[in-house]
Design a protein around this motif. Sequence first.
Motif, PDB file in Angstrom:
ATOM      1  N   THR A  93       0.843  -1.193   0.000  1.00 36.29           N
ATOM      2  CA  THR A  93       0.000   0.000   0.000  1.00 36.29           C
ATOM      3  C   THR A  93       0.878   1.244   0.000  1.00 36.29           C
ATOM      4  N   ALA A  94       0.261   2.390  -0.291  1.00 39.30           N
ATOM      5  CA  ALA A  94       0.951   3.682  -0.291  1.00 39.30           C
ATOM      6  C   ALA A  94       0.617   4.429   0.994  1.00 39.30           C
ATOM      7  N   LEU A  95       1.641   4.715   1.793  1.00 38.33           N
ATOM      8  CA  LEU A  95       1.439   5.476   3.020  1.00 38.33           C
ATOM      9  C   LEU A  95       1.286   6.968   2.738  1.00 38.33           C
ATOM     10  N   ARG A  96       2.115   7.496   1.832  1.00 39.27           N
ATOM     11  CA  ARG A  96       2.069   8.916   1.459  1.00 39.27           C
ATOM     12  C   ARG A  96       2.256   9.027  -0.044  1.00 39.27           C
ATOM     13  N   VAL A  97       1.495   9.920  -0.638  1.00 41.90           N
ATOM     14  CA  VAL A  97       1.552  10.140  -2.086  1.00 41.90           C
ATOM     15  C   VAL A  97       1.729  11.626  -2.336  1.00 41.90           C
ATOM     16  N   THR A  98       2.712  11.984  -3.149  1.00 40.47           N
ATOM     17  CA  THR A  98       2.925  13.368  -3.575  1.00 40.47           C
ATOM     18  C   THR A  98       2.928  13.406  -5.096  1.00 40.47           C
ATOM     19  N   THR A  99       3.272  14.556  -5.652  1.00 40.03           N
ATOM     20  CA  THR A  99       3.309  14.677  -7.114  1.00 40.03           C
ATOM     21  C   THR A  99       4.491  13.944  -7.724  1.00 40.03           C
ATOM     22  N   ASN A 100       5.560  13.737  -6.946  1.00 36.12           N
ATOM     23  CA  ASN A 100       6.760  13.122  -7.522  1.00 36.12           C
ATOM     24  C   ASN A 100       7.339  11.993  -6.675  1.00 36.12           C
ATOM     25  N   SER A 101       6.566  11.448  -5.723  1.00 37.03           N
ATOM     26  CA  SER A 101       7.104  10.362  -4.897  1.00 37.03           C
ATOM     27  C   SER A 101       5.971   9.532  -4.315  1.00 37.03           C
ATOM     28  N   LEU A 102       6.325   8.310  -3.920  1.00 36.14           N
ATOM     29  CA  LEU A 102       5.424   7.379  -3.254  1.00 36.14           C
ATOM     30  C   LEU A 102       6.149   6.752  -2.077  1.00 36.14           C
ATOM     31  N   VAL A 103       5.498   6.661  -0.928  1.00 35.88           N
ATOM     32  CA  VAL A 103       6.023   5.933   0.225  1.00 35.88           C
ATOM     33  C   VAL A 103       5.164   4.685   0.381  1.00 35.88           C
ATOM     34  N   ILE A 104       5.775   3.524   0.134  1.00 35.39           N
ATOM     35  CA  ILE A 104       5.021   2.270   0.128  1.00 35.39           C
ATOM     36  C   ILE A 104       5.345   1.454   1.380  1.00 35.39           C
ATOM     37  N   GLU A 105       4.412   0.588   1.724  1.00 35.35           N
ATOM     38  CA  GLU A 105       4.542  -0.286   2.890  1.00 35.35           C
ATOM     39  C   GLU A 105       4.053  -1.676   2.499  1.00 35.35           C
ATOM     40  N   TRP A 106       4.637  -2.713   3.132  1.00 42.87           N
ATOM     41  CA  TRP A 106       4.249  -4.084   2.828  1.00 42.87           C
ATOM     42  C   TRP A 106       4.347  -4.939   4.087  1.00 42.87           C
ATOM     43  N   THR A 107       3.803  -6.158   4.017  1.00 43.66           N
ATOM     44  CA  THR A 107       3.797  -7.110   5.126  1.00 43.66           C
ATOM     45  C   THR A 107       4.897  -8.137   4.920  1.00 43.66           C
ATOM     46  N   SER A 108       5.606  -8.490   6.002  1.00 46.08           N
ATOM     47  CA  SER A 108       6.726  -9.433   5.908  1.00 46.08           C
ATOM     48  C   SER A 108       6.239 -10.826   5.541  1.00 46.08           C
ATOM     49  N   ILE A 109       7.161 -11.629   5.043  1.00 42.17           N
ATOM     50  CA  ILE A 109       6.869 -13.013   4.682  1.00 42.17           C
ATOM     51  C   ILE A 109       6.849 -13.853   5.955  1.00 42.17           C
ATOM     52  N   PRO A 110       5.920 -14.794   6.097  1.00 40.45           N
ATOM     53  CA  PRO A 110       5.907 -15.658   7.287  1.00 40.45           C
ATOM     54  C   PRO A 110       7.208 -16.442   7.430  1.00 40.45           C
ATOM     55  N   GLU A 111       7.544 -16.762   8.687  1.00 47.33           N
ATOM     56  CA  GLU A 111       8.789 -17.449   8.992  1.00 47.33           C
ATOM     57  C   GLU A 111       8.914 -18.778   8.247  1.00 47.33           C
ATOM     58  N   GLU A 112       7.816 -19.532   8.175  1.00 42.81           N
ATOM     59  CA  GLU A 112       7.907 -20.853   7.550  1.00 42.81           C
ATOM     60  C   GLU A 112       8.101 -20.780   6.045  1.00 42.81           C
ATOM     61  N   ASP A 113       7.871 -19.589   5.425  1.00 38.93           N
ATOM     62  CA  ASP A 113       8.046 -19.451   3.981  1.00 38.93           C
ATOM     63  C   ASP A 113       9.391 -18.861   3.592  1.00 38.93           C
ATOM     64  N   LEU A 114      10.178 -18.398   4.555  1.00 39.34           N
ATOM     65  CA  LEU A 114      11.467 -17.789   4.218  1.00 39.34           C
ATOM     66  C   LEU A 114      12.482 -18.837   3.773  1.00 39.34           C
ATOM     67  N   ARG A 115      12.555 -19.943   4.524  1.00 46.05           N
ATOM     68  CA  ARG A 115      13.492 -21.058   4.233  1.00 46.05           C
ATOM     69  C   ARG A 115      14.954 -20.609   4.284  1.00 46.05           C
ATOM     70  N   GLY A 116      15.230 -19.576   5.010  1.00 47.00           N
ATOM     71  CA  GLY A 116      16.584 -19.077   5.163  1.00 47.00           C
ATOM     72  C   GLY A 116      16.563 -17.739   5.896  1.00 47.00           C
ATOM     73  N   PHE A 117      17.752 -17.205   6.163  1.00 50.03           N
ATOM     74  CA  PHE A 117      17.829 -15.900   6.822  1.00 50.03           C
ATOM     75  C   PHE A 117      17.505 -14.799   5.818  1.00 50.03           C
ATOM     76  N   LEU A 118      16.564 -13.944   6.137  1.00 49.13           N
ATOM     77  CA  LEU A 118      16.162 -12.859   5.255  1.00 49.13           C
ATOM     78  C   LEU A 118      17.276 -11.825   5.176  1.00 49.13           C
ATOM     79  N   LEU A 119      17.729 -11.551   3.963  1.00 48.96           N
ATOM     80  CA  LEU A 119      18.780 -10.556   3.755  1.00 48.96           C
ATOM     81  C   LEU A 119      18.242  -9.223   3.259  1.00 48.96           C
ATOM     82  N   GLY A 120      17.021  -9.200   2.732  1.00 50.88           N
ATOM     83  CA  GLY A 120      16.454  -7.940   2.268  1.00 50.88           C
ATOM     84  C   GLY A 120      15.323  -8.157   1.291  1.00 50.88           C
TER      85      GLY A 120
END
Length: 668
Positions: A360-387
């Motif tokens: 989703t978009a937290l803030r919207v301007t004429t030239n930028s977007l601030v987006i947000e998302w939900t993390s992946i569940p632990e059982e679906d990562l299958r490794g250490f999350l690097l980014g």
Amino acid sequence: MPLSYRKTRGLCKKYPNISGTFSYITIYRRYNITAYVVDTSNDGRNCTKAIFSGDPKNLIRCAPTKDVHFRRYLRQLEITASWKEPSVTYYVVQYRERNSLLWSKSAEILIKKSWTLGNLTASLSYEVQIQCVTNNQCSQCPWSETFLIPPELTARPVIEKLDVIPQGKGKRLVVVQWKLDSTEEADGYQMTITKASGERTQRVNTTLPWIRIILSGSAFNISIIAFNGAGTSPAVPAGVPPVDGSDWADTLNVTLVSETGFTIVWNSSLTKSFWCYSVEWWRMGEIPLSHSFYQRKENSATIPLKVPLQPYKRYTFLLHVRPDKDTCNLKSINNSESTCGRAEAYATEGTPISAPLNITALRVTTNSLVIEWTSIPEEDLRGFLLGYKIYYSEASQENRSSTVTVGPRGNTRRLPNLKARTVYSVSISAFTAAGEGVRSSPVYLKTKLPGDWNVIGATVGVTGGIIFLFLLAHSCNPLFHRAKALFWPSIPNPGNSNAIQKIDGIFDQEVLEPIIEGTTAQGKESDASSLIIIEDRGASEPTSASSPLLLQEVEDLSPAVLPKEENEASSRELKLNLTLTTNTHDLRSTTPAPCASDYTTMELFQQATALRTANHPSTAPADMDQQPPPLLLVVQASQPKDAAQIKEEKDYIQQSLCPNVVRIPHQW
């Protein structure tokens, strides 16, 4: 049969200097026994003697036992009794409610076997006595003392507080406080502490409803029960979670050697003080496994595995040190070991099998977007999350996307340097050491309009707000209220209308001049459908605000006024000779005398009347008081021929007139 002295000479025994009230003596089962008890005084002159005799077979008495155990549960009482005398093989029980007079007796019960008494009242106390069953070797069995069985404990304790306070050096102070129902009678409490791995269990009894213990960083299971002489209450469970990884970075290193073992490495400074270690490992939702070992010089050890570690699953490892050096087994739970290292590891890492969600978009301007998302569940990562990798582009050019990499700790990102009023496609994926995972479905977000439009919108909003405040501020002005009362009366009160206010006012009477023939001819050519006559009811009544003008009823009209239209229908003419006088004032500035009706339609009636009589001014007489009552003749305005089919109920002016208005239909 009396025995000779020779046969009984060796069977006589003497037991001198008995200080107590009883003494053990030797008897012979084949012979009757006679015992003399002599009490001598201190001076040796006075003494007393008692004689006792009997058959030894009938004198053997099995004493009551005190080895009895009781347990109450679910309205039942379980009794278990045993005797030291091997000759006792059965026993019986009698019981009753406390302070009751009648006893109930059980059947014979085999020794060392429990007997259960059911259908008891949990809240009552009971009295119990036990007696052995007589036999050849036990001729006398007296009843035991009365055992008082307290009420059953039916309510479990309630834990009010469980605090875990870090103490440093890998230990934690755990404070547990509880309470019991006020109706329950408990002699004490018992808390059972067990390591989640099952390595050690310890029980602690206390008479206080709280306890303080020192534990390591492992996970522990706790249960608390209340007990009394009848049994125990149901247990209340609790748990102490293991330490988290916030304060244990780089304290332990774990390396998988093979499917059957792993190697751990810890701080070398610990080898100077500790030789005994214990390691625990588990994955989320599983019971921990543990292994104790002895290591004196090295700061590493290889731990064998009975069950291989599963791939793509995260495991947690804890290392503990123990102060004992003779054996590394845990001897006590309270204040016996401390945690010195923690680590997390995967046996085998893989790529994430799901993508971030809820973009989703937290803030919207004429030239930028601030987006947000939900993390992946632990059982679906299958490794250490690097980014995370963020892919975004204009919606019309999704094949030319830009990529931004975000660290594993953040779930928001600002996308700068965008075009105004443009739709962008955004998708996100996560990656581990094994690679990038699944990319999410694109989400379309639109930037705002240029800033000038925003300024214009803000200006309009501010201006509208000022106007609204201005009107609101002036709504309390007296002039505003007067204007409102004149032009905008309150609804639905007819008395506030402009027409009614004029009717209630004082005005001069006016009389119409005679209607000339041209007027009649003009009406003849028009398509008027009715003739309305309005007349004052009485000439003697003064015209004032307290006596409004009334319309004459139909039955009061003179026959000379009402022409017989049914006899002259073929001529299509209406002849009416009336002699009228009127005031010198212009009828356009004169207020006619309307009937009392709905004030909205009254105003329409007034307008229609003024429209018809506007072109007939006349001269008023000098003396207004001697003028005849005014008679007002109104001919409705002509209607277009295409409106002749309009239904009569649509003529709102006619419908609004009161019943005193005379409506004379005429056929032209």
